[in-house]
Design an enzyme around this catalytic site. Structure first.
Site, PDB file in Angstrom:
ATOM      1  CG  PHE A 266      -1.945  -1.104   1.215  1.00 26.43           C
ATOM      2  CD1 PHE A 266      -3.111  -0.986   0.476  1.00 26.43           C
ATOM      3  CD2 PHE A 266      -1.722  -2.269   1.925  1.00 26.43           C
ATOM      4  CE1 PHE A 266      -4.050  -2.003   0.466  1.00 26.43           C
ATOM      5  CE2 PHE A 266      -2.652  -3.287   1.919  1.00 26.43           C
ATOM      6  CZ  PHE A 266      -3.824  -3.169   1.184  1.00 26.43           C
ATOM      7  N   GLY A 267       2.121   1.179   0.238  1.00 25.59           N
ATOM      8  CA  GLY A 267       2.958   2.376   0.293  1.00 25.59           C
ATOM      9  C   GLY A 267       4.336   2.029   0.818  1.00 25.59           C
TER      10      GLY A 267
ATOM     11  CG  ASP B  52       2.395 -15.570   1.943  1.00 33.67           C
ATOM     12  OD1 ASP B  52       2.987 -16.501   1.357  1.00 33.67           O
ATOM     13  OD2 ASP B  52       2.612 -14.373   1.695  1.00 33.67           O
TER      14      ASP B  52
END
Length: 984
Positions: A630-631, A744
């Site tokens: 996201f950033g 994950d």
């Protein structure tokens, strides 16, 4: 010899050979045949020069008639490539004042002209008599003239004048002499040009070189080095000036190695028994000691048999030999340590660079077989390259026979085909204190106490009586430490201060005494806020206990009612969707149940409930350390009121986000905020009331586990690696007990702090795997993206994710850790991985992986998910390994599990490699390229002969790297023996 004579001739004749004559009337034996106009002007006559030699001359003396204009034209003169021509004129002139009754038109000068042409254009019948086509050179005046008295006394006052003209470009030219009223005789005319002669200078031959077109011209001549000479630095050249003289040379030649200068004009071969190593040397030198040059022109003397010259020895240094063995060894045994002292070799080989290597061998009790000591043995000051005759050896096994070889080596030992001379000493160690405790784990912590556990030392050297724990606040030093004792390998340290970081060390004690303290590790007590938070989490348990009491009473009443009725009915109990806590029935404290934040109608409510809002003024952003989905991710500092400042990791939400992206971004905080475990990344809080939106977590200094392992390949012991795996398993056990499925789990999603504590992270990705389209790690399956190499087969086929599928992923993480970050399934495609797993193939053990650990991996990779161990069982298994390090001694092999087919990563075809660089690149050890080449291992044939001592000598000190390289060398040697042509 003929060449030497020629060079001497060139030197001797250098001055005399500066002019080349094109025409000289003094050598004429017949008429010159020049053209005169008018016929009554110039007249050719025979005469005598001042030496009474017969010469052909021209004379004119029409002084009594005015307006004289008498021309004399030479024959055609070929210039022979010359650009500037010189004319030497010898003449006599009658003094006008000595002539009686001469009109005023009498002259004592004449003019010199030239005419340039490509062919003969003027003859006696077709001459052109005008000044127009000629170029005037000069008016020639006599320095001396003669009178009647001189003539009567036969005193010949001869004038000699030289004039030059140019530049010339045609094939040849004519000379013209103009008389306009003089009484004179032109005794001789010599036409010539100048050139610089052939010369030998600075051991180079320069050819004859014509001068330039102008008197100031400089013509470059390239030199050629004489035989057996070579240029030094810049190309050698000379400049020829307008006077036919050589200027200062540029560059030089010198006699090449094996040849010496002779008379500055030749390079003579060095005779047998002498040598000349470089161009700069003046002359040949006699061979140094222990060397010879059997033939002429030797640039270096070869060493005699048994003598050698080191790579850094200059040719003029004597050849030397290897040293004899050390003498008079003295050994002093102190429990499991030994001091060795010895005398230097009697023969040093003629060198002053003797050093010593210590070869350590651990033997059976009968000394019939010995093996090299492991890497745990310590040598002070070092094992190899000792300059002093003393070494201290420690960390030996107790009650064990050892043999130590003390080798003497010098600068030429590596040149000898024989092993270094050595002296051996046999010793047996005594009873010793235990070795160090390898690692500690934090079991729990309160505001005033910390509970720790640890495995027993790898070498207990007897029965462990107890343990001593030393601890002190990190802000202080060990002089302010406190002590505690424990009869077991678990201890609770009380009386601590809240929120403080403590440095803790532990050591074991046997009847032989205390061992060394373990390495320093840091642990922290809970703060007041941490305690209150934990208390809040236990309130539901307290309420549940009270409710249980009420239920018990009600149950008694209900039982009596039921017993009084013939029938009873039941109805389904309704459960709240937001049930968050329940008692596990396994004692206090109760376990929390994970709540999916997306079950909230308003996901922001989950953020408010599980994540603490932090004022942005408490946060300082320092530097970018990565980029997330996201950033960007930053390193920064967090300073909350009443707490000390700490480093944190700050995830930011990039500008221009949608509301959905904001919810998805903060969902990870909603998930993380529900977890509280030493092996789960800790959420510090969120910033949602300002921009950018931030998620703030604890800072992990060593970053992702996979890259950290690759950067430190071979630098950790098996116990340390098992400690890391135990931490990951403990974190996953906690998550599974909360009914949270990670989906994950991989080494890339495990973070490592400065104390090597591993923590599970990346909880946002598990729900949004389908959104990642750029990472090749994730492959499409049933409409989504999953990390195939880490994912259980049922999750790939049916997207059935459970704690059992996380166990499969944990087995892959184990393989990553034990291979120091190697990529699972190597370069196989994702589809090939799926096919191999369906055919029951599993990953083989990494290099030097203990068999017990690989068996645990295989258990995690059971096809039937119900047959896989639970994380609680994995933690217990790893704890047993840590408490009993001997169980990790047996190394797994591919043939060790015949019932389970294993993938075999094929050994590279080493015969296909042609250079050491190619081979090192193939085994991912290219960082040692320069070390191999500098040490002289420039071919694969030389590499196949290397030993572990060679690797140490060239700087390969990491045990893991040594094993990897030696294993590859062994495989290469086998392949080359099977293909003898490769050795050619």
């Amino acid at each position: 010899m003929a060449l030497d004579c020629l060079l001497l001739f060139l030197l001797a004749s250098a001055v005399a050979a500066m002019e080349e004559t094109l025409m000289d009337t003094r050598t004429a034996t017949a008429e010159l045949g020049w053209t005169a106009n008018p016929a009554s002007g110039w007249e050719e006559v025979s005469g005598y020069d001042e030496n009474l030699n017969t010469i052909r001359t021209y004379q004119v003396c029409n002084v009594f008639e005015p307006n004289q204009n008498n021309w004399l034209l030479t024959t055609f003169i070929n210039r022979r490539g010359a650009h500037r021509i010189y004319t030497e004129m010898r003449f006599t002139v009658r003094d006008c004042s000595s002539l009686p009754n001469v009109p005023g038109s009498c002259k004592e000068t004449f003019n010199l002209y030239y005419y340039e042409t490509d062919s003969v254009i003027a003859t006696k019948k077709s001459a052109f008599w005008s000044e127009a086509p000629y170029l005037k050179v000069d008016t020639i005046a006599a320095d001396e003239s003669f009178s009647q008295v001189d003539f009567g006394g036969r005193l010949m006052k001869v004038n000699t004048e030289v004039r030059s003209f140019g530049p010339l470009t045609r094939n040849g030219f004519y000379l013209a002499f103009q008389d306009y009223g003089a009484c004179m005789s032109l005794l001789s005319v010599r036409v010539f040009f100048k050139k610089c002669p052939s010369i030998v200078q600075n051991f180079a031959v320069f050819p004859e070189t014509m001068t330039g077109a102008e008197s100031t011209s400089l013509v470059i001549a390239r030199g050629t080095c004489i035989p057996n000479a070579e240029e030094v630095d810049v190309p050698i050249k000379l400049y020829c000036n307008g006077d036919g003289e050589w200027m200062v040379p540029i560059g030089r030649c010198t006699c090449k190695p094996g040849y010496e200068p002779e008379n500055s004009v030749a390079c003579k071969a060095c005779p047998a028994g002498t040598f000349k190593a470089s161009q700069e040397a003046e002359g040949c030198s006699h061979c140094p000691s222990n060397s010879r040059s059997p033939s002429e022109a030797s640039p270096i003397c070869t060493c005699r048999t048994g003598y050698y010259r080191a790579d850094f020895d200059p040719p003029e240094v004597a050849c030397t030999s290897v040293p004899s063995g050390p003498r008079n060894v003295i050994s002093i045994v102190n429990e499991t340590s030994i001091i060795l002292e010895w005398h230097p070799p009697r023969e040093t080989g003629g060198r002053d660079d003797v050093t010593y290597n210590i070869i350590c061998k651990k033997c059976r009790a009968d000394r019939r077989s010995c093996s090299r000591c492991d890497d745990n043995v310590e040598f002070v000051p070092r094992q190899l390259g000792l300059t002093e005759c003393r070494v201290s050896i420690s960390s030996l096994w107790a009650h064990t026979p050892y043999t130590f070889d003390i080798q003497a080596i010098n600068g030429v030992s590596s040149k000898s085909p024989f092993p270094p001379q050595h002296v051996s000493v046999n010793i047996t160690t005594n009873q010793a204190a235990p070795s160090t405790v390898p690692i500690m784990h934090q079991v729990s912590a309160t505001m005033r106490s910390i509970t720790l556990s640890w495995p027993q030392p790898e070498q207990p050297n007897g029965i462990i009586l107890d343990y001593e724990i030393r601890y002190y606040e990190k802000e202080h030093n060990e002089f302010n430490s406190s002590m505690a004792r424990s009869q077991t390998n678990t201890a609770r340290i009380d009386g601590l201060r809240p929120g403080m970081v403590y440095v803790v060390q532990v050591r074991a004690r046997t009847v032989a005494g205390y061992g060394k303290f373990s390495g320093k590790m840091c642990f922290q007590t809970l703060t007041d806020d941490d305690y209150k938070s934990e208390l809040r989490e236990q309130l539901p348990l307290i309420a549940g206990s009270a409710a249980a009491g009420v239920v018990f009473v009600v149950s008694l009443v209900a039982i009596s009612i039921v017993c009084s009725r013939k029938r009873a009915y039941s109805k389904e109990a309704a459960y709240s969707d937001k049930l968050q806590h329940y008692s596990t029935g396994r004692g206090s404290p109760g376990m929390k149940i994970y709540i999916d934040p997306f079950t909230y109608e308003d996901p922001n409510e989950a953020v408010r409930e599980f994540a603490k809002e932090i004022d942005v003024s408490f946060v300082k952003i320092e530097e970018v350390i990565g980029a997330g989905e996201f950033g960007e991710v930053y390193k920064g500092r967090l300073k909350l009121p009443g707490k000390r400042e700490i480093y944190v990791a700050i995830k930011t939400l990039k500008a221009g986000y949608s509301e959905k992206q904001r919810r998805d971004f903060l969902s990870e905080a909603s998930i993380m905020g529900q977890f509280d475990h030493p092996n789960i990344i800790r959420l510090e809080g969120v910033v949602t009331k300002s921009r950018p939106v931030m998620i703030i977590t604890e800072f992990m200094e060593n970053g992702a586990l996979d890259s950290f392992l690759r950067q430190n390949d071979g630098q950790f012991t098996v116990i340390q690696l098992v400690g890391m795996l135990r931490g990951i398993a403990a974190g996953m056990k906690y998550l599974s007990e909360m009914n949270y499925v990670h989906r994950d789990l991989a080494a890339r999603n495990i973070l490592v702090n400065s104390n090597l504590v591993c923590k599970v992270s990346d909880f946002g990705l598990s729900r949004y795997l389908q959104d990642d389209t750029s990472d090749p790690t994730y492959t499409s399956s049933l409409g989504g993206k999953i990390p195939v190499r880490w994912t259980a087969p049922e999750a790939i086929a049916y997207r059935k994710f459970t704690s059992a599928s996380d166990v499969w992923s944990y087995g892959i993480v184990m393989w990553e850790v034990m291979s120091f970050g190697e990529r699972p399934y190597w370069d196989m495609s994702n589809q090939d991985v799926i096919n191999a797993i369906e055919q029951d193939y599993r990953l083989p053990p990494p290099m030097d992986c203990p068999a017990a650990l690989h068996q645990l991996m295989l258990d995690c990779w059971q096809k039937d998910r119900n047959s896989r161990p639970r994380f609680a069982e994995i933690v217990n298994t790893l704890d047993k390994m840590i408490r009993n390090p001997a169980s990790l001694k047996t190394v797994a092999t591919i043939t060790a599990v015949p019932s389970q087919p294993l993938l075999d990563r094929s050994i590279p075809d080493f015969t296909a490699f042609t250079t050491v660089d190619d081979w090192l690149s193939a085994i991912k050890m290219v960082q040692y390229r320069d070390s191999f080449l500098t040490a002289g291992f420039t071919s694969l044939q030389l590499v196949t002969q290397m030993t572990s001592e060679d690797l140490l000598r060239i700087g390969v000190t990491l045990a893991g790297h040594q094993k990897k390289i030696l294993s590859s060398i062994h495989s290469m040697r086998v392949q080359m023996n099977q293909s003898p042509s490769v050795m050619a």
